[in-house]
Design an enzyme around this catalytic site. Sequence first.
Site, PDB file in Angstrom:
ATOM      1  N   ASN A  34       0.854  -1.190   0.000  1.00 42.33           N
ATOM      2  CA  ASN A  34       0.000   0.000   0.000  1.00 42.33           C
ATOM      3  C   ASN A  34       0.885   1.233   0.000  1.00 42.33           C
ATOM      4  O   ASN A  34       1.985   1.207   0.551  1.00 42.33           O
ATOM      5  CB  ASN A  34      -0.865   0.000   1.278  1.00 42.33           C
ATOM      6  CG  ASN A  34      -1.993   1.003   1.196  1.00 42.33           C
ATOM      7  OD1 ASN A  34      -2.924   0.809   0.426  1.00 42.33           O
ATOM      8  ND2 ASN A  34      -1.909   2.068   1.966  1.00 42.33           N
ATOM      9  N   ASN A 105     -13.477   1.067 -10.560  1.00 42.56           N
ATOM     10  CA  ASN A 105     -14.435   1.525 -11.575  1.00 42.56           C
ATOM     11  C   ASN A 105     -13.704   2.539 -12.439  1.00 42.56           C
ATOM     12  O   ASN A 105     -13.503   3.669 -12.024  1.00 42.56           O
ATOM     13  CB  ASN A 105     -15.633   2.199 -10.910  1.00 42.56           C
ATOM     14  CG  ASN A 105     -16.604   1.191 -10.333  1.00 42.56           C
ATOM     15  OD1 ASN A 105     -16.765   0.082 -10.853  1.00 42.56           O
ATOM     16  ND2 ASN A 105     -17.266   1.572  -9.251  1.00 42.56           N
ATOM     17  N   LYS A 185     -19.013  -3.352 -16.546  1.00 44.40           N
ATOM     18  CA  LYS A 185     -19.213  -2.904 -15.158  1.00 44.40           C
ATOM     19  C   LYS A 185     -19.885  -1.526 -15.127  1.00 44.40           C
ATOM     20  O   LYS A 185     -20.739  -1.252 -14.278  1.00 44.40           O
ATOM     21  CB  LYS A 185     -17.874  -2.871 -14.406  1.00 44.40           C
ATOM     22  CG  LYS A 185     -17.960  -2.300 -12.985  1.00 44.40           C
ATOM     23  CD  LYS A 185     -18.923  -3.102 -12.105  1.00 44.40           C
ATOM     24  CE  LYS A 185     -18.829  -2.836 -10.616  1.00 44.40           C
ATOM     25  NZ  LYS A 185     -19.087  -1.523 -10.145  1.00 44.40           N
ATOM     26  N   ASN A 189     -23.468  -0.613 -13.433  1.00 40.18           N
ATOM     27  CA  ASN A 189     -23.748   0.478 -12.506  1.00 40.18           C
ATOM     28  C   ASN A 189     -24.877   1.374 -13.014  1.00 40.18           C
ATOM     29  O   ASN A 189     -25.660   1.891 -12.220  1.00 40.18           O
ATOM     30  CB  ASN A 189     -22.483   1.310 -12.264  1.00 40.18           C
ATOM     31  CG  ASN A 189     -21.534   0.616 -11.301  1.00 40.18           C
ATOM     32  OD1 ASN A 189     -21.560  -0.608 -11.183  1.00 40.18           O
ATOM     33  ND2 ASN A 189     -20.699   1.366 -10.625  1.00 40.18           N
ATOM     34  N   LYS A 263     -20.563   8.903  -8.025  1.00 44.91           N
ATOM     35  CA  LYS A 263     -19.128   8.981  -8.333  1.00 44.91           C
ATOM     36  C   LYS A 263     -18.854   9.005  -9.826  1.00 44.91           C
ATOM     37  O   LYS A 263     -17.728   9.195 -10.244  1.00 44.91           O
ATOM     38  CB  LYS A 263     -18.391   7.813  -7.683  1.00 44.91           C
ATOM     39  CG  LYS A 263     -18.463   7.844  -6.176  1.00 44.91           C
ATOM     40  CD  LYS A 263     -17.358   7.014  -5.557  1.00 44.91           C
ATOM     41  CE  LYS A 263     -17.658   6.724  -4.097  1.00 44.91           C
ATOM     42  NZ  LYS A 263     -18.610   5.600  -3.962  1.00 44.91           N
TER      43      LYS A 263
HETATM   44  C1  6PG Z   1     -20.796  -2.273  -7.085  1.00 40.15           C
HETATM   45  C2  6PG Z   1     -21.133  -0.832  -6.961  1.00 40.15           C
HETATM   46  C3  6PG Z   1     -19.934  -0.036  -6.592  1.00 40.15           C
HETATM   47  C4  6PG Z   1     -20.266   1.351  -6.102  1.00 40.15           C
HETATM   48  C5  6PG Z   1     -20.385   2.343  -7.224  1.00 40.15           C
HETATM   49  C6  6PG Z   1     -21.576   3.231  -7.239  1.00 40.15           C
HETATM   50  O1  6PG Z   1     -21.092  -2.807  -8.143  1.00 40.15           O
HETATM   51  O2  6PG Z   1     -20.265  -2.843  -6.135  1.00 40.15           O
HETATM   52  O3  6PG Z   1     -21.663  -0.334  -8.162  1.00 40.15           O
HETATM   53  O4  6PG Z   1     -19.039  -0.092  -7.654  1.00 40.15           O
HETATM   54  O5  6PG Z   1     -21.341   1.343  -5.282  1.00 40.15           O
HETATM   55  O6  6PG Z   1     -19.226   3.091  -7.119  1.00 40.15           O
HETATM   56  O7  6PG Z   1     -21.282   4.406  -6.607  1.00 40.15           O
HETATM   57  P1  6PG Z   1     -22.032   5.793  -6.733  1.00 40.15           P
HETATM   58  O8  6PG Z   1     -23.468   5.562  -6.393  1.00 40.15           O
HETATM   59  O9  6PG Z   1     -21.322   6.592  -5.697  1.00 40.15           O
HETATM   60  O10 6PG Z   1     -21.814   6.325  -8.090  1.00 40.15           O
END
Ligand code: 6PG
Length: 467
Positions: A34, A105, A185, A189, A263
């Site tokens: 890290n 992501n 992915k 989302n 995000k």
């Molecule tokens: C997942 C989620 C994860 C995270 C995203 C969404 O698949 O585990 O999608 O990647 O929750 O970042 O985040 P936001 O709602 O903040 O955009």
Amino acid sequence: MARKAQIGVYGLGTMGSALALNMAEQGIEVAVSNREVDWIGAFLSEAGSLAGHLHPHETLEGFVDDLAQPRVILFMIPSGAPMDAMIEAVAPLLAPGDTIIDGGNADFHATRRRSADLARRDIHFVGMGVSGGEAGARHGPSMMVGGTDHSWQQLKPILTAIAARYEGDPCVAHLGPDGAGHFVKTVHNGIEYADMQVIAEIYGLMRYGLVRDPHSIGEVFARWNNGPLRSYLVEITGKALGYDDPATGHPAVDVIKDAAGQKGTGRWTVIEAVRLGQSASMIDAAVAARSWSSEKNTRVQAEAILGGDRSVLDLGEDVLENAFLAARILSYAQGFRILDAASAAYDWTLDFARIAEIWRAGCIIRSALLDDISEAFGADMTGGQLILAPAMAAQLERTIPALRRVLAAAIAGGHAVPAMAAAIGWYDTMRQGRGTADIIQAQRDFFGHHGYERLGEDGVHHGPWWE
Ligand code: 6PG
């Protein structure tokens, strides 16, 4: 000589440490490191008996040196500039045939660029979508893998061991080259955003239209979780509505500011859909609803000026349940439609049935419906048009009347339902063989001589408005 590690995990934040522990639990030897080295000791204490499989390193050189060749390194660090800086630091330490994985992501365009840059140095770059949050990463995530076949052969045993399982089938797949994993992915989302927004709208209708309290609404979601709406998001919504705030004793949801964060992955889905000549209107509505939610002050002012009245509704739970299911089917359908367009544009040959299969467990959008969707795509359905699959069309025929009823009541009563409204707008457009774009073409030709096609004839035509 000490045994070399099979994989390195760099970045011991929430997701990185959970994935490293998951690997250690499967007996995999994992080198860990890290940027802030003081995190490493804390992580090892948390690991308890699993620490025996973890090889801690404070320097990048020591970390890389500890890996069996060809090396595999999973980076779980913030996307964007930190990933580029990391690549620059680690690439000179690597050898041809080694693989770097970005498990965050990331924007798939950046993944494609990084893959191409590293390929020139004979280093493989994998963009991998990891879904399921901390619990998923620790006990079984769903993973969407891009990159080369060479990398997939290196990664397959490790990822198969740590993946979530749906009736024994590991929820991980190599979906295509370069950015395919990160793109899938991103769309995952986007669907997540749309599904969460539909849940929020249904919650709003029960809360402000049926005037029910959070606990009793939570019970409805819990009941729905035993039927066709069964899903992780319905489950956690039901549970969340059952909590009270310890400080005030009020329902927890009532003390949370109604301004949603984001995000960027939902926004990326919308942007890519538009770039691909598509429009994922439900995902767009969900992103918009989050943006509007953050304008809290404006909404408070507007309520005073425009009036915030919402009428009491007369809707049964079964109607809401079916409306929700119809909207959910349509949001998945829009998501797969974007995947279909991207697959063609980037030559990925995405396997939609397999994508639906690996979303059935581990990930945030896991749901009973995904089992039906994987079957629908598996049953010789060409293209990514889920609404054309007979099994899906039958479910829509049964549930769309409820969506219409709910929307009619909600809109007449002044309730905000942007995602569900977007759903019906898209559905009604797509189920009509003859639409109204003929008049759009007439207008374009009238004012700009843009030309139009005539039905059943080749060529570009104009007029008769010029006479
Ligand atoms: C997942 C989620 C994860 C995270 C995203 C969404 O698949 O585990 O999608 O990647 O929750 O970042 O985040 P936001 O709602 O903040 O955009």
